[in-house]
Write an enzyme that holds these catalytic residues in place. Structure first.
Site, PDB file in Angstrom:
ATOM      1  N   CYS A 111      43.115  29.876  36.132  1.00 19.04           N
ATOM      2  CA  CYS A 111      44.450  30.369  35.754  1.00 19.04           C
ATOM      3  C   CYS A 111      44.338  31.605  34.849  1.00 19.04           C
ATOM      4  O   CYS A 111      44.037  32.682  35.329  1.00 19.04           O
ATOM      5  CB  CYS A 111      45.277  29.264  35.106  1.00 19.04           C
ATOM      6  SG  CYS A 111      47.028  29.681  34.975  1.00 19.04           S
ATOM      7  N   HIS A 156      44.590  24.519  38.142  1.00 21.19           N
ATOM      8  CA  HIS A 156      43.857  23.929  37.019  1.00 21.19           C
ATOM      9  C   HIS A 156      43.043  22.713  37.451  1.00 21.19           C
ATOM     10  O   HIS A 156      43.530  21.588  37.342  1.00 21.19           O
ATOM     11  CB  HIS A 156      44.834  23.497  35.926  1.00 21.19           C
ATOM     12  CG  HIS A 156      45.521  24.642  35.243  1.00 21.19           C
ATOM     13  ND1 HIS A 156      44.911  25.392  34.261  1.00 21.19           N
ATOM     14  CD2 HIS A 156      46.748  25.172  35.398  1.00 21.19           C
ATOM     15  CE1 HIS A 156      45.738  26.321  33.848  1.00 21.19           C
ATOM     16  NE2 HIS A 156      46.867  26.217  34.520  1.00 21.19           N
ATOM     17  N   GLU A 189      40.851  21.318  35.874  1.00 20.31           N
ATOM     18  CA  GLU A 189      40.565  20.500  34.689  1.00 20.31           C
ATOM     19  C   GLU A 189      41.677  19.492  34.393  1.00 20.31           C
ATOM     20  O   GLU A 189      41.503  18.609  33.554  1.00 20.31           O
ATOM     21  CB  GLU A 189      40.313  21.408  33.469  1.00 20.31           C
ATOM     22  CG  GLU A 189      41.536  22.067  32.846  1.00 20.31           C
ATOM     23  CD  GLU A 189      42.005  23.325  33.561  1.00 20.31           C
ATOM     24  OE1 GLU A 189      41.597  23.565  34.723  1.00 20.31           O
ATOM     25  OE2 GLU A 189      42.827  24.051  32.957  1.00 20.31           O
TER      26      GLU A 189
END
Lengths: 291, 182
Positions: free
Chosen positions: B79, B164, B166
């Site tokens: 991002c 994302h 994560e």
């Protein structure tokens, strides 16, 4: 659908972590904040210190003014609505605000009920001065929490006590045995599932920022050391002598909050800090609004 | 193996957690002193690219990091990290990026889509996300598209995603990155 929005809205708050959210009243101030490294701005007509000085009823800002700030910067733009003012929140959602602050800084519109934030697609941040308040706001749909502090004072003492209280209540919950959680949920006046989450994870299920009275890089570093995941700075920047420099220094202080040597450099030559007003000298305690 | 995680602002803790789950060591980079340790790769997390970009300069990290990536240090940018590797900031990746390409927070969304080199769909969370308008060099390999926009790409040992990885439980994007770092 709404479930997905809740997750996405919590995740936007995760992206703001380690950052500084600054109060701004004009597009020009918004640009100064963005250039200084703010991770978001809070658009409002009057900063809390001026709301205090002016007195009277304080309401949501003019949507045109908010839109001017949305056009001026590329970072997320937040705006405040009054506690319980469903219509103001709907208006802010209609102009596609990135985050609504249902805020005790404005005059409350409802003395009992907060907004049912689960009915909205845009995210909400709410103030809290203890764990019970934080969990009640999360149950209502808040996807980010901040301490209330005492806004517009430049006095960090209330933000410190709210953050310390919240952290110690969290530690107490973690140390409890599971069968004690039911009674604790009752005492906290918070849903059992959220109490259990805190017991198991040792933290709130949403991001928790510090707010209210932060005026210097040292104040910001103090709040980070006490467990804040980021910092709101309201009146502290644009009520000071050199807003651009102070703003940039606070941004760096939040990243390197444990490096006292760097904090010393950052605290040099910032010009005059906002004069501030001691918590004991004020008549209106905004933190007592909305429990 | 040790991975440096840029921890100036944003969701760096989530990346560290991912690396822990994969049994890989990590350390945070908040200033130059942290950066000057041995490392096998770098992760630039999501957050605000303007904030992180400014701090890279203010803290004297911009040039050392740019140089290390140019010299072949493997890097994963997610991002804001994708934006930071583009010509808007570090300029180590030849991609033209549209910031806030999906609009404000109301435009944030979750989807699943295939990624080149990974079997099946990958969960993708887009938060006020960018996408890659076009690649500026034939060295850039497009890895994933959503609605015909490029959302993941690779150039040499640089890997970027507009989403994302994560934030979800799937570790395969991180494993792909670690395979570049081995």
């Amino acid at each position: 659908m709404k479930q997905d929005r809740q997750k996405l809205n919590r995740e936007l708050a995760q992206m703001l972590k380690g950052g500084v959210i600054m109060d701004v009243t004009t597009p020009e101030q918004a640009r100064i904040a963005e250039e200084a490294g703010a991770c978001a701005v809070m658009a409002l007509e009057r900063i809390p210190a001026d709301i205090r000085a002016a007195g009277g009823v304080s309401r949501m800002s003019d949507p045109k003014m908010i839109r001017g700030i949305q056009e001026a910067v590329s970072i997320p733009v937040m705006a405040k609505c009054r506690i319980g003012h469903i219509a103001e929140a709907q208006i802010l959602q209609a102009i596609e605000i990135d985050y609504i602050d249902e805020s005790e800084v404005l005059s409350p519109a409802d003395n009992i009920y907060h907004i049912d934030k689960t009915k909205f697609d845009v995210p909400f941040v709410c103030g809290a001065k203890n764990l019970g308040e934080a969990l009640r706001r999360i149950a209502e749909g808040a996807t980010m929490i901040r301490t209330k502090g005492e806004p517009g004072t430049g006095d960090v003492v209330q933000a410190v006590s709210h953050m310390r209280l919240m952290q110690s209540e969290i530690r107490r919950l973690v140390s409890m045995s599971e069968d004690e959680l039911f009674e604790t949920a009752k005492q906290l006046q918070a849903p059992y599932e959220l109490v259990k989450f805190v017991h198991e994870n040792g933290k709130l299920p949403v991001v928790n920022f510090a707010a209210g009275g932060v005026a210097t890089p040292a104040d910001a570093a103090l709040m980070m050391q006490l467990g804040a995941e980021g910092v709101f700075v309201g009146s502290g920047i644009f009520k000071s002598g050199n807003p651009a420099k102070r703003a940039a220094a606070i941004v760096q202080a939040v990243t390197n909050y444990q490096d006292a040597k760097m904090l010393a450099e950052l605290s040099e030559d910032l010009g005059e800090a906002m004069v501030g007003i001691n918590e004991q000298e004020i008549e209106l305690l905004m933190a007592e609004r909305g429990k | 193996m040790r991975i440096a995680v840029l921890a100036l602002q944003g969701a760096f803790a989530e990346h560290e957690q991912m690396l822990r789950r994969l049994g890989v060591g990590a350390f945070e980079v908040r200033q130059l002193a942290n950066w000057n340790q041995p490392k096998n790769g770098l992760i630039i997390p999501g957050g605000e690219s303007t904030t992180q970009g400014k701090l890279l300069h203010d803290l004297g990290l911009f040039e050392p990091i740019r140089q290390a990536i140019t010299e072949g240090l493997p890097v994963l940018g997610t991002c804001a990290g994708l934006i930071l590797l583009s010509p808007m900031h570090l300029g180590t990746m030849d991609i033209d990026v549209e910031r806030n390409a999906y609009g404000r927070q109301l435009g944030s969304f979750y989807t699943e889509a295939p990624v080149e080199g990974i079997a099946g769909n990958v969960p993708m969370t887009f938060i006020r996300a960018p996408y890659i308008n076009k690649v500026l060099s034939s060295d850039v390999q497009v890895l994933a598209k959503v609605d015909s926009h490029i959302v993941a790409a690779r150039q040499g040992r640089q890997l970027v995603t507009a989403f994302h990885p994560e934030l979800d439980f799937d570790t395969r994007i991180h494993e792909l990155f670690l395979s570049l770092a081995r």
